[in-house]
Write a protein that holds these residues in place. Structure first.
Motif, PDB file in Angstrom:
ATOM      1  N   ILE A  20       0.834  -1.332   0.066  1.00  0.00           N
ATOM      2  CA  ILE A  20       0.167   0.002   0.071  1.00  0.00           C
ATOM      3  C   ILE A  20       0.813   1.175  -0.311  1.00  0.00           C
ATOM      4  O   ILE A  20       0.335   2.456  -0.203  1.00  0.00           O
ATOM      5  CB  ILE A  20      -1.024  -0.004   1.181  1.00  0.00           C
ATOM      6  N   SER A  21       2.218   1.068   0.074  1.00  0.00           N
ATOM      7  CA  SER A  21       3.019   2.253   0.223  1.00  0.00           C
ATOM      8  C   SER A  21       3.162   3.131  -1.053  1.00  0.00           C
ATOM      9  O   SER A  21       2.996   4.402  -0.860  1.00  0.00           O
ATOM     10  CB  SER A  21       4.413   1.932   0.436  1.00  0.00           C
ATOM     11  N   PRO A  22       2.765   2.668  -2.219  1.00  0.00           N
ATOM     12  CA  PRO A  22       2.811   3.512  -3.450  1.00  0.00           C
ATOM     13  C   PRO A  22       1.887   4.414  -3.271  1.00  0.00           C
ATOM     14  O   PRO A  22       1.884   5.644  -3.816  1.00  0.00           O
ATOM     15  CB  PRO A  22       2.634   2.492  -4.545  1.00  0.00           C
ATOM     16  N   PHE A  23       0.661   4.228  -2.798  1.00  0.00           N
ATOM     17  CA  PHE A  23      -0.603   5.132  -2.729  1.00  0.00           C
ATOM     18  C   PHE A  23       0.022   6.366  -1.970  1.00  0.00           C
ATOM     19  O   PHE A  23      -0.150   7.368  -2.005  1.00  0.00           O
ATOM     20  CB  PHE A  23      -1.756   4.443  -2.185  1.00  0.00           C
ATOM     21  N   PHE A  24       0.484   5.998  -0.617  1.00  0.00           N
ATOM     22  CA  PHE A  24       0.666   6.922   0.344  1.00  0.00           C
ATOM     23  C   PHE A  24       1.894   7.759  -0.124  1.00  0.00           C
ATOM     24  O   PHE A  24       2.065   8.836   0.167  1.00  0.00           O
ATOM     25  CB  PHE A  24       0.899   6.302   1.625  1.00  0.00           C
ATOM     26  N   ILE A  25       2.895   7.284  -0.524  1.00  0.00           N
ATOM     27  CA  ILE A  25       4.149   8.031  -1.221  1.00  0.00           C
ATOM     28  C   ILE A  25       3.467   8.925  -2.200  1.00  0.00           C
ATOM     29  O   ILE A  25       3.764  10.132  -2.343  1.00  0.00           O
ATOM     30  CB  ILE A  25       4.981   6.957  -1.860  1.00  0.00           C
ATOM     31  N   LEU A  26       2.544   8.498  -3.285  1.00  0.00           N
ATOM     32  CA  LEU A  26       2.039   9.333  -4.150  1.00  0.00           C
ATOM     33  C   LEU A  26       1.291  10.605  -3.677  1.00  0.00           C
ATOM     34  O   LEU A  26       1.086  11.476  -4.230  1.00  0.00           O
ATOM     35  CB  LEU A  26       1.370   8.703  -5.343  1.00  0.00           C
ATOM     36  N   PHE A  27       0.301  10.127  -2.855  1.00  0.00           N
ATOM     37  CA  PHE A  27      -0.488  11.124  -2.131  1.00  0.00           C
ATOM     38  C   PHE A  27       0.304  11.980  -1.223  1.00  0.00           C
ATOM     39  O   PHE A  27      -0.173  13.404  -1.174  1.00  0.00           O
ATOM     40  CB  PHE A  27      -1.436  10.399  -1.035  1.00  0.00           C
ATOM     41  N   GLY A  28       1.201  11.682  -0.900  1.00  0.00           N
ATOM     42  CA  GLY A  28       2.096  12.678   0.024  1.00  0.00           C
ATOM     43  C   GLY A  28       3.081  13.617  -0.747  1.00  0.00           C
ATOM     44  O   GLY A  28       2.984  14.762  -0.503  1.00  0.00           O
ATOM     45  N   VAL A  29       3.265  13.124  -1.984  1.00  0.00           N
ATOM     46  CA  VAL A  29       4.105  14.183  -2.942  1.00  0.00           C
ATOM     47  C   VAL A  29       3.358  14.785  -3.512  1.00  0.00           C
ATOM     48  O   VAL A  29       3.475  16.345  -3.506  1.00  0.00           O
ATOM     49  CB  VAL A  29       5.107  13.123  -3.853  1.00  0.00           C
ATOM     50  N   PHE A  30       2.306  14.377  -4.050  1.00  0.00           N
ATOM     51  CA  PHE A  30       1.082  15.224  -4.968  1.00  0.00           C
ATOM     52  C   PHE A  30      -0.012  15.745  -4.202  1.00  0.00           C
ATOM     53  O   PHE A  30      -0.857  16.417  -4.820  1.00  0.00           O
ATOM     54  CB  PHE A  30       0.654  14.529  -6.215  1.00  0.00           C
ATOM     55  N   GLY A  31      -0.146  15.541  -2.858  1.00  0.00           N
ATOM     56  CA  GLY A  31      -1.418  15.883  -2.069  1.00  0.00           C
ATOM     57  C   GLY A  31      -0.897  16.818  -0.991  1.00  0.00           C
ATOM     58  O   GLY A  31      -1.152  17.649  -0.829  1.00  0.00           O
ATOM     59  N   VAL A  32      -0.252  15.909   0.045  1.00  0.00           N
ATOM     60  CA  VAL A  32       0.080  16.685   1.288  1.00  0.00           C
ATOM     61  C   VAL A  32       1.202  17.680   1.462  1.00  0.00           C
ATOM     62  O   VAL A  32       1.143  18.762   1.758  1.00  0.00           O
ATOM     63  CB  VAL A  32       0.498  15.698   2.230  1.00  0.00           C
ATOM     64  N   PHE A  33       2.205  17.185   0.273  1.00  0.00           N
ATOM     65  CA  PHE A  33       3.334  18.430   0.206  1.00  0.00           C
ATOM     66  C   PHE A  33       2.771  19.625  -0.525  1.00  0.00           C
ATOM     67  O   PHE A  33       3.096  20.808   0.103  1.00  0.00           O
ATOM     68  CB  PHE A  33       4.567  17.745  -0.472  1.00  0.00           C
ATOM     69  N   PRO A  34       2.068  19.621  -1.580  1.00  0.00           N
ATOM     70  CA  PRO A  34       1.559  20.941  -2.268  1.00  0.00           C
ATOM     71  C   PRO A  34       0.739  21.731  -1.285  1.00  0.00           C
ATOM     72  O   PRO A  34       0.713  22.968  -1.169  1.00  0.00           O
ATOM     73  CB  PRO A  34       0.696  20.399  -3.369  1.00  0.00           C
ATOM     74  N   LEU A  35      -0.092  20.976  -0.576  1.00  0.00           N
ATOM     75  CA  LEU A  35      -0.908  21.718   0.568  1.00  0.00           C
ATOM     76  C   LEU A  35      -0.215  22.359   1.739  1.00  0.00           C
ATOM     77  O   LEU A  35      -0.464  23.602   1.676  1.00  0.00           O
ATOM     78  CB  LEU A  35      -1.853  20.490   1.220  1.00  0.00           C
ATOM     79  N   LEU A  36       0.818  21.844   2.156  1.00  0.00           N
ATOM     80  CA  LEU A  36       1.738  22.350   3.106  1.00  0.00           C
ATOM     81  C   LEU A  36       2.511  23.513   2.798  1.00  0.00           C
ATOM     82  O   LEU A  36       2.500  24.727   3.319  1.00  0.00           O
ATOM     83  CB  LEU A  36       2.594  21.152   4.019  1.00  0.00           C
ATOM     84  N   PHE A  37       3.236  23.178   1.551  1.00  0.00           N
ATOM     85  CA  PHE A  37       3.715  24.188   0.898  1.00  0.00           C
ATOM     86  C   PHE A  37       3.073  25.496   0.388  1.00  0.00           C
ATOM     87  O   PHE A  37       3.427  26.734   0.513  1.00  0.00           O
ATOM     88  CB  PHE A  37       4.659  24.046  -0.391  1.00  0.00           C
ATOM     89  N   THR A  38       1.766  25.351   0.068  1.00  0.00           N
ATOM     90  CA  THR A  38       0.937  26.452  -0.322  1.00  0.00           C
ATOM     91  C   THR A  38       0.532  27.281   0.814  1.00  0.00           C
ATOM     92  O   THR A  38       0.526  28.480   0.910  1.00  0.00           O
ATOM     93  CB  THR A  38      -0.276  25.832  -0.993  1.00  0.00           C
ATOM     94  N   SER A  39       0.238  26.550   1.877  1.00  0.00           N
ATOM     95  CA  SER A  39       0.091  27.240   3.394  1.00  0.00           C
ATOM     96  C   SER A  39       1.259  27.974   3.760  1.00  0.00           C
ATOM     97  O   SER A  39       1.031  29.093   4.192  1.00  0.00           O
ATOM     98  CB  SER A  39      -0.307  26.105   4.302  1.00  0.00           C
TER      99      SER A  39
END
Length: 295
Positions: A20-39
């Motif tokens: 299940i790690s590929p999903f969380f890696i992609l989610f972290g790179v393309f989901g969580v990181f842009p959200l935190l960086f935009t903030s």
């Protein structure tokens, strides 16, 4: 034996995490990181070339006093109302008709109603721009037979909103109709047969059987359409925002601030304000849904 059993459990657990790690890696790179960086970026002044300058809440203070932001917000709400509400009503009626037993070649109709959703939005914008042209548009040509003067669709507030809303409706009504159709097919035909025996018309069946049983699906489409309606971008970009910015939406304003004026910090603040607006609308929908259920 216990050690082997424990190691096997650890190995199985590790294998599960690896799968299940590929999903969380992609989610972290393309989901969580842009959200935190935009903030992080929303508290800075940055033109992507120079160094970031921390300015605190200045971007948000400017946002609340920016008349162009409030105009973009008003345009977004207006287009959302004109496109989403008629769209969902039309989709429900179309799905109800597609579910009728007397209709032949249902697969062809289903394919036809879904085709606009997979059509290139650029092609859609070109066709609708030609249809709603001021001098040679087909819509104004049809209105001339009714004695109505040509309407400058791209030059008026109401006209621009009508065209953009029509484009959104044409593209998404089939998508929602297919979702409603899948929900309709889960409703037992015995209910409709009993209602027919009791003398209920098709409209009464739609009102008293279909809509109540489709409530979870309707809530899903309303929530999804609300989120999508607040992020309308491609249609106003291709059709044009107009000379008075009557077609300017929040996402289009965000795009201009970031990639035209290179004010990435202010654009990040706009993105977060849009995020909060969507959250508020989603919570409002959930609240109304619970009220309806309790009633």
């Amino acid at each position: 034996m216990k050690t082997k059993k424990y190691s096997k459990k650890s190995s199985d657990r590790l294998s599960g995490y690896l799968f299940i790690s590929p999903f969380f890696i992609l989610f972290g790179v393309f989901g969580v990181f842009p959200l935190l960086f935009t903030s992080f970026l929303s508290f800075h002044k940055w033109d992507i070339l120079g160094t970031k300058e921390f300015i605190g809440l200045q971007n948000y203070k400017l946002l609340f006093t920016d008349p162009l932001f409030w105009k973009a917000l008003g345009n977004t709400f207006s287009i959302w109302v004109l496109s989403t509400i008629p769209q969902l009503i039309a989709a429900l009626i179309i799905a109800f008709l597609l579910n009728q037993a007397f209709l032949k070649a249902k697969d062809i109709f289903r394919l036809g109603i879904f085709m606009p959703n997979i059509t290139s939005i650029v092609a859609v914008a070109i066709v609708f721009s030609a249809m709603f042209g001021t001098k040679y548009g087909l819509v104004n040509y049809a209105l001339s037979f009714l004695g109505i003067d040509p309407i400058n669709w791209s030059g008026s507030y109401f006209g621009t909103h009508v065209v953009i809303s029509t484009m959104v409706m044409w593209r998404w009504v089939g998508y929602n109709a297919i979702i409603y159709l899948s929900g309709l097919q889960g409703i037992s035909n015995d209910l409709y047969e009993a209602a027919t025996i009791d003398g209920a018309s098709k409209f009464q069946q739609l009102l008293h059987i279909t809509i109540p049983l489709l409530r979870p699906v309707i809530i899903f489409t309303v929530l999804q359409s609300t989120i999508g309606g607040m992020q309308i971008f491609t249609e106003p970009l291709l059709f044009g925002k107009g000379g008075s910015n009557q077609g300017l939406t929040i996402t289009l304003y965000l795009y201009e601030e970031a990639f035209t004026r290179f004010s990435f910090g202010y654009a990040a603040a706009i993105a977060w304000m849009l995020f909060f607006i969507i959250i508020i609308f989603s919570l409002l929908n959930i609240f109304l849904t619970r009220k309806i259920r309790s009633a």
